[in-house]
Design a protein around this motif. Structure first.
Motif, PDB file in Angstrom:
ATOM      1  N   LEU A 146     -64.429 -42.528  54.938  1.00 19.06           N
ATOM      2  CA  LEU A 146     -64.623 -43.382  56.112  1.00 19.06           C
ATOM      3  C   LEU A 146     -63.290 -43.794  56.718  1.00 19.06           C
ATOM      4  CD1 LEU A 146     -66.585 -44.866  57.926  1.00 19.06           C
ATOM      5  CD2 LEU A 146     -66.622 -46.746  56.269  1.00 19.06           C
ATOM      6  N   THR A 147     -62.243 -43.881  55.899  1.00 22.45           N
ATOM      7  CA  THR A 147     -60.928 -44.231  56.432  1.00 22.45           C
ATOM      8  C   THR A 147     -60.449 -43.199  57.441  1.00 22.45           C
ATOM      9  OG1 THR A 147     -60.322 -45.420  54.415  1.00 22.45           O
ATOM     10  CG2 THR A 147     -58.524 -44.638  55.814  1.00 22.45           C
ATOM     11  N   GLY A 148     -60.575 -41.919  57.118  1.00 17.99           N
ATOM     12  CA  GLY A 148     -60.174 -40.885  58.064  1.00 17.99           C
ATOM     13  C   GLY A 148     -60.976 -40.915  59.347  1.00 17.99           C
ATOM     14  N   GLU A 149     -62.270 -41.174  59.254  1.00 15.75           N
ATOM     15  CA  GLU A 149     -63.110 -41.227  60.455  1.00 15.75           C
ATOM     16  C   GLU A 149     -62.731 -42.409  61.339  1.00 15.75           C
ATOM     17  OE1 GLU A 149     -67.864 -41.560  61.657  1.00 15.75           O
ATOM     18  OE2 GLU A 149     -67.232 -41.471  59.546  1.00 15.75           O
ATOM     19  N   LEU A 150     -62.489 -43.566  60.722  1.00 13.55           N
ATOM     20  CA  LEU A 150     -62.126 -44.737  61.521  1.00 13.55           C
ATOM     21  C   LEU A 150     -60.741 -44.582  62.144  1.00 13.55           C
ATOM     22  CD1 LEU A 150     -63.452 -47.771  59.443  1.00 13.55           C
ATOM     23  CD2 LEU A 150     -64.536 -46.519  61.301  1.00 13.55           C
ATOM     24  N   LEU A 151     -59.850 -43.871  61.459  1.00 13.97           N
ATOM     25  CA  LEU A 151     -58.529 -43.644  62.031  1.00 13.97           C
ATOM     26  C   LEU A 151     -58.619 -42.769  63.276  1.00 13.97           C
ATOM     27  CD1 LEU A 151     -55.565 -44.295  61.598  1.00 13.97           C
ATOM     28  CD2 LEU A 151     -55.376 -42.242  60.205  1.00 13.97           C
ATOM     29  N   GLU A 152     -59.445 -41.750  63.230  1.00 19.86           N
ATOM     30  CA  GLU A 152     -59.670 -40.922  64.418  1.00 19.86           C
ATOM     31  C   GLU A 152     -60.292 -41.743  65.542  1.00 19.86           C
ATOM     32  OE1 GLU A 152     -58.960 -37.800  65.002  1.00 19.86           O
ATOM     33  OE2 GLU A 152     -58.169 -37.217  63.035  1.00 19.86           O
ATOM     34  N   THR A 153     -61.228 -42.611  65.215  1.00 21.84           N
ATOM     35  CA  THR A 153     -61.852 -43.465  66.226  1.00 21.84           C
ATOM     36  C   THR A 153     -60.832 -44.415  66.845  1.00 21.84           C
ATOM     37  OG1 THR A 153     -63.931 -43.364  64.997  1.00 21.84           O
ATOM     38  CG2 THR A 153     -63.705 -45.116  66.623  1.00 21.84           C
ATOM     39  N   ALA A 154     -59.937 -44.956  66.023  1.00 25.59           N
ATOM     40  CA  ALA A 154     -58.934 -45.877  66.544  1.00 25.59           C
ATOM     41  C   ALA A 154     -57.988 -45.192  67.524  1.00 25.59           C
ATOM     42  CB  ALA A 154     -58.144 -46.491  65.383  1.00 25.59           C
ATOM     43  N   VAL A 155     -57.593 -43.954  67.223  1.00 22.37           N
ATOM     44  CA  VAL A 155     -56.711 -43.225  68.136  1.00 22.37           C
ATOM     45  C   VAL A 155     -57.431 -42.933  69.450  1.00 22.37           C
ATOM     46  CG1 VAL A 155     -55.396 -41.099  68.438  1.00 22.37           C
ATOM     47  CG2 VAL A 155     -55.372 -42.261  66.243  1.00 22.37           C
ATOM     48  N   ARG A 156     -58.716 -42.594  69.378  1.00 19.99           N
ATOM     49  CA  ARG A 156     -59.474 -42.333  70.610  1.00 19.99           C
ATOM     50  C   ARG A 156     -59.669 -43.594  71.448  1.00 19.99           C
ATOM     51  NH1 ARG A 156     -62.849 -39.305  67.090  1.00 19.99           N
ATOM     52  NH2 ARG A 156     -64.385 -40.996  67.181  1.00 19.99           N
ATOM     53  N   SER A 157     -59.630 -44.775  70.817  1.00 21.32           N
ATOM     54  CA  SER A 157     -59.849 -46.020  71.548  1.00 21.32           C
ATOM     55  C   SER A 157     -58.594 -46.563  72.217  1.00 21.32           C
ATOM     56  CB  SER A 157     -60.403 -47.091  70.599  1.00 21.32           C
ATOM     57  OG  SER A 157     -59.431 -47.486  69.647  1.00 21.32           O
ATOM     58  N   LEU A 158     -57.449 -45.918  72.035  1.00 16.81           N
ATOM     59  CA  LEU A 158     -56.208 -46.445  72.602  1.00 16.81           C
ATOM     60  C   LEU A 158     -56.233 -46.586  74.124  1.00 16.81           C
ATOM     61  CD1 LEU A 158     -53.375 -44.796  70.467  1.00 16.81           C
ATOM     62  CD2 LEU A 158     -54.176 -47.145  70.450  1.00 16.81           C
ATOM     63  N   PRO A 159     -56.792 -45.641  74.897  1.00 21.42           N
ATOM     64  CA  PRO A 159     -56.805 -45.854  76.355  1.00 21.42           C
ATOM     65  C   PRO A 159     -57.519 -47.124  76.781  1.00 21.42           C
ATOM     66  CG  PRO A 159     -57.265 -43.559  75.849  1.00 21.42           C
ATOM     67  CD  PRO A 159     -57.266 -44.284  74.549  1.00 21.42           C
ATOM     68  N   GLY A 160     -58.422 -47.646  75.969  1.00 19.67           N
ATOM     69  CA  GLY A 160     -59.109 -48.877  76.321  1.00 19.67           C
ATOM     70  C   GLY A 160     -58.241 -50.108  76.246  1.00 19.67           C
ATOM     71  N   LEU A 161     -57.019 -50.006  75.710  1.00 18.74           N
ATOM     72  CA  LEU A 161     -56.119 -51.153  75.637  1.00 18.74           C
ATOM     73  C   LEU A 161     -55.314 -51.359  76.916  1.00 18.74           C
ATOM     74  CD1 LEU A 161     -54.567 -50.776  72.055  1.00 18.74           C
ATOM     75  CD2 LEU A 161     -56.518 -52.155  72.754  1.00 18.74           C
ATOM     76  N   ALA A 162     -55.466 -50.481  77.896  1.00  9.12           N
ATOM     77  CA  ALA A 162     -54.581 -50.514  79.061  1.00  9.12           C
ATOM     78  C   ALA A 162     -54.622 -51.854  79.777  1.00  9.12           C
ATOM     79  CB  ALA A 162     -54.949 -49.381  80.031  1.00  9.12           C
ATOM     80  N   GLY A 163     -55.763 -52.500  79.852  1.00 12.70           N
ATOM     81  CA  GLY A 163     -55.855 -53.766  80.566  1.00 12.70           C
ATOM     82  C   GLY A 163     -55.869 -54.980  79.674  1.00 12.70           C
ATOM     83  N   SER A 164     -55.568 -54.826  78.391  1.00 12.40           N
ATOM     84  CA  SER A 164     -55.677 -55.942  77.455  1.00 12.40           C
ATOM     85  C   SER A 164     -54.535 -56.929  77.644  1.00 12.40           C
ATOM     86  CB  SER A 164     -55.682 -55.425  76.017  1.00 12.40           C
ATOM     87  OG  SER A 164     -55.648 -56.494  75.097  1.00 12.40           O
ATOM     88  N   ASP A 165     -54.852 -58.207  77.395  1.00  6.63           N
ATOM     89  CA  ASP A 165     -53.849 -59.263  77.444  1.00  6.63           C
ATOM     90  C   ASP A 165     -53.892 -60.100  76.170  1.00  6.63           C
ATOM     91  OD1 ASP A 165     -51.736 -60.378  78.819  1.00  6.63           O
ATOM     92  OD2 ASP A 165     -52.952 -61.915  79.790  1.00  6.63           O
ATOM     93  N   ALA A 166     -54.426 -59.543  75.084  1.00  3.10           N
ATOM     94  CA  ALA A 166     -54.582 -60.260  73.824  1.00  3.10           C
ATOM     95  C   ALA A 166     -53.484 -59.853  72.851  1.00  3.10           C
ATOM     96  CB  ALA A 166     -55.949 -59.968  73.212  1.00  3.10           C
ATOM     97  N   PRO A 167     -52.766 -60.810  72.264  1.00  2.00           N
ATOM     98  CA  PRO A 167     -51.732 -60.455  71.274  1.00  2.00           C
ATOM     99  C   PRO A 167     -52.294 -59.694  70.078  1.00  2.00           C
ATOM    100  CG  PRO A 167     -51.473 -62.741  72.001  1.00  2.00           C
ATOM    101  CD  PRO A 167     -52.774 -62.253  72.552  1.00  2.00           C
ATOM    102  N   ALA A 168     -53.566 -59.924  69.737  1.00  2.00           N
ATOM    103  CA  ALA A 168     -54.142 -59.212  68.598  1.00  2.00           C
ATOM    104  C   ALA A 168     -54.172 -57.708  68.842  1.00  2.00           C
ATOM    105  CB  ALA A 168     -55.555 -59.727  68.320  1.00  2.00           C
ATOM    106  N   ASP A 169     -54.347 -57.290  70.100  1.00  4.44           N
ATOM    107  CA  ASP A 169     -54.347 -55.858  70.396  1.00  4.44           C
ATOM    108  C   ASP A 169     -52.958 -55.256  70.211  1.00  4.44           C
ATOM    109  OD1 ASP A 169     -57.032 -55.716  70.954  1.00  4.44           O
ATOM    110  OD2 ASP A 169     -56.778 -56.171  73.073  1.00  4.44           O
ATOM    111  N   ALA A 170     -51.915 -56.007  70.584  1.00  9.99           N
ATOM    112  CA  ALA A 170     -50.554 -55.509  70.372  1.00  9.99           C
ATOM    113  C   ALA A 170     -50.251 -55.379  68.882  1.00  9.99           C
ATOM    114  CB  ALA A 170     -49.546 -56.444  71.045  1.00  9.99           C
TER     115      ALA A 170
END
Length: 691
Positions: free
Chosen positions: A245-269
């Protein structure tokens, strides 16, 4: 008694006692002195004596089972009700491991026997030991009897409680990623392998579909702990499932990076930095390179700073370029929006590369030069934004950075005066008088001074035009103390006022508020220092030091941070509209007198008008349609060449030289027309008392 008689009561009650004590001894202050009174009144009104259930009361089998287990593990029992703190190392000691499991099970079933205490870890690591505050109170056997319906042992009761929680979450439309992670953690800590396997299967279904990047990073940390066997409830099958599951979630996290473009939350950084570390270890550099380049180019200011810093950490960009970019941000911060973006970019950058500035001269050098070469007024205009950006670092990190800056300054002068300027002037005058007296004595052997005499006004040559020199009265070391918020006791009188004004916003909550400007602690107890300034006094001080524009920016940031007392000091015509500021203002509607609400209404009106205008710009095309080109035979618009050619292909003529030309007998023009969209808007308004 006087309050009771004024209110027509036969005798004073608890409310009259509290109000009288607060008024007389606390001078009506709910904070400050009020806290000490609250602690004293708690001991007087509540007391410390505890009762005990009668031994003849019926009990479930869970209570005696837990008491026997506490006796075997040598933990406090009903005969020892005094609070105790214990430190456990469950990975090294089998006894501590059994104690940890029992305390976790009692915590899950709500017995309130052990309270976990936070344990500090070294660096970025995770603390493997635990600390508990244990006390046997009358509520413990009562809660054990209630939880006895789910089992006669602590393991059965914990499993039943977690199973009921999972069923309730599923009935409510869940579980959410946070609930899945909490359930998996509790099952593993309570040594319940079957529940761990169920939660792992649930996590493989829920997390890749619904979790955002911070939740994915938290889940990856938990799975890593499961894979390494840090929790007792892990079998070999569970560790294998956690690794897959770690490998699958890591792939999901990389795919979700474009969704951070408009973020203003320090937790995302912070999550972006953690993901880059894991992605580098798993050799996902190529995909990270592309995603980080897009975020650095098109992301919000916070995400841009974090993405640029992560690219340096992954050796995709040089550190010198990062320092030059940061210096360019400082140069471009000439307006309110640019200064706000500067604070966000610095916060994102320092979240990722705070230690890099301490060890990399290439990254720190451009910042040192830029802060040093700014004129005083330019530096002061940017000081709140710089302080807000560097506030992303912890106090200890800012202390280390200031030490590095001081070492890098080297031979640069620190022009902080050890004595008042007036006293220094008197000393200089005394030295000059003594030198003149020695020259008047004409002592033998004295040689005339080789320094040429200053020309008098009569024989002085014509003065050359002097170019204006930028004011630089605040030394470089003082500037870094100001923007890092450290060593404020070494600042000069003028710079100390700036530090004190900014400490009202940035110096509270993480250690700085516990120290006064003179370095002495200002916590509990009295003192001779100046009183805490009111919002009006603070606003006046900010305007006197920084000007009206910067004052509004600092007050707006304070309002966004939760300081409601500054809202009445904001200028409705100069404040920057934001949804957060409007929410802060509206949250006070039910708790302020009418006189103060009247002053806030113009501010609310401007915020609503500005936000409505921005919202209309985005929503109007969806409701009314876009203006699109439409072909027409009527002349007046631009000629639609493509449509004209297609409409006149039948009207051709061959010239003498053999060329074929199209005769535009029926020209087609283009005009603008609004395309209407069918829509229906339903407003659902909750007017219940809870809203």
């Amino acid at each position: 008694c006087d309050l009771a008689s004024l209110r027509g009561l036969p005798a004073p009650g608890r409310g009259e006692l509290l109000e009288a004590v607060t008024t007389v001894l606390g001078q009506g202050e709910p904070l400050g002195r009020g806290r000490a009174l609250a602690r004293a009144l708690e001991a007087v009104l509540v007391g410390t004596v505890r009762g005990r259930l009668t031994p003849h009361a019926p009990r479930s089998g869970l209570g005696p089972s837990v008491e026997e287990e506490l006796a075997r593990l040598r933990l406090p029992r009903p005969e020892d009700p005094e609070p105790r703190e214990v430190r456990l190392d469950p990975l090294r000691s089998a006894l501590d491991g059994r104690r940890e499991v029992l305390l976790q099970r009692l915590l899950v079933i709500g017995a309130a026997y052990g309270e976990p205490v936070a344990v500090a870890s070294t660096g970025d690591g995770t603390a493997l030991g635990t600390k508990w505050r244990l006390t046997w109170t009358p509520s413990v056997p009562a809660r054990l009897d209630l939880a006895g319906a789910r089992g006669v042992t602590a393991a059965q009761a914990a499993a039943g409680t977690l199973g009921e929680t999972a069923r309730r979450e599923a009935a409510d439309g869940g579980p959410t990623p946070a609930q899945v992670r909490a359930g998996l953690t509790a099952a593993a800590r309570c040594d319940l392998p079957e529940l761990v396997a169920d939660r792992l299967r649930e996590a493989s279904e829920v997390l890749p579909e619904t979790a955002d990047l911070p939740e994915l990073i938290a889940a990856l940390d938990l799975l890593e702990a499961l894979r390494r066997g840090h929790f007792p409830g892990t079998t070999s099958e569970a560790r294998d499932s956690a690794g897959a599951l770690t490998g699958e979630l890591l792939e999901t996290a990389v795919r979700s990076l474009p969704g951070l473009a408009g973020s203003d939350a320090p937790a995302d950084a912070t999550a972006l930095v953690a993901l880059a570390d894991r992605a580098a270890a798993r050799q996902l550099g190529l995909r990270m390179d592309r995603a980080l380049a897009d975020l650095a180019a098109d992301g919000s200011p916070l995400v841009q700073g974090a993405a640029l810093a992560v690219r340096v950490l992954l050796d995709l960009d040089p550190a010198a370029g990062l320092g030059e970019r940061a210096a360019g941000w400082i140069d471009g911060a000439t307006g309110p929006d640019a200064r706000r973006a500067l604070a966000k970019r610095l916060a994102g950058l320092l979240t990722a590369t705070g230690p890099l500035l301490e060890v990399s001269p290439d990254a720190l050098g451009p910042l040192l030069d830029r802060v040093d070469t700014l004129a005083d007024q330019e530096f002061l205009d940017r000081l709140p934004a710089l302080r807000g950006g560097f506030d992303a670092l912890s106090p200890a990190a800012r202390e280390r950075l200031l030490t590095t800056v001081t070492e890098r300054l080297g031979d640069r002068l620190d022009l902080s005066l050890d004595a008042p300027p007036e006293l220094l002037a008197l000393w200089a005058a005394a030295d000059a008088a003594g030198l003149a007296a020695l020259k008047a004595l004409a002592l033998p052997g004295a040689e005339p001074s080789s320094v040429p005499a200053r020309p008098t006004h009569a024989d002085a040559p014509a003065a050359e035009p002097v170019l204006p020199v930028p004011e630089h009265g605040i030394g470089t070391a003082d500037r870094w103390r100001l923007l890092l918020g450290r060593h404020k006791d070494r600042l000069s009188g003028r710079a100390r006022r700036y530090a004190q004004a900014l400490d009202e916003l940035y110096g509270r909550g993480r250690g700085e508020g516990a120290d006064g400007l003179d370095g002495a602690p200002s916590g509990q107890g009295g003192g001779q220092e100046a009183s805490f300034p009111t919002a009006r006094e603070w606003a006046e001080e900010l305007e006197a030091l920084f000007g009206a524009d910067v004052r509004e920016e600092v007050l707006a940031d304070a309002a966004d941070a939760g300081r409601a007392d500054v809202l009445a000091q904001l200028d409705p015509a100069a404040v920057r509209p934001s949804v957060e500021l409007l929410s802060s203002v509206l949250s006070l509607a039910g708790g302020m007198p009418e006189a103060q609400l009247a002053r806030l209404r113009p501010l609310v009106k401007r915020l609503v008008d500005e936000l409505t205008r921005e919202l209309a710009t985005r929503v109007r095309p969806a409701l009314s349609g876009l203006a699109s080109p439409r072909p027409t035979r009527r002349p007046g618009g631009r000629l639609d060449l493509a449509r004209t050619l297609r409409a006149n292909l039948a009207h051709t003529r061959r010239l003498d030289d053999g060329r074929v030309v199209v005769v535009p007998e029926r020209p087609v023009f283009g005009t603008r027309a609004g395309r209407e969209a069918d829509w229906r808007l339903i407003l659902v308004v909750d007017v219940s008392g809870s809203m």
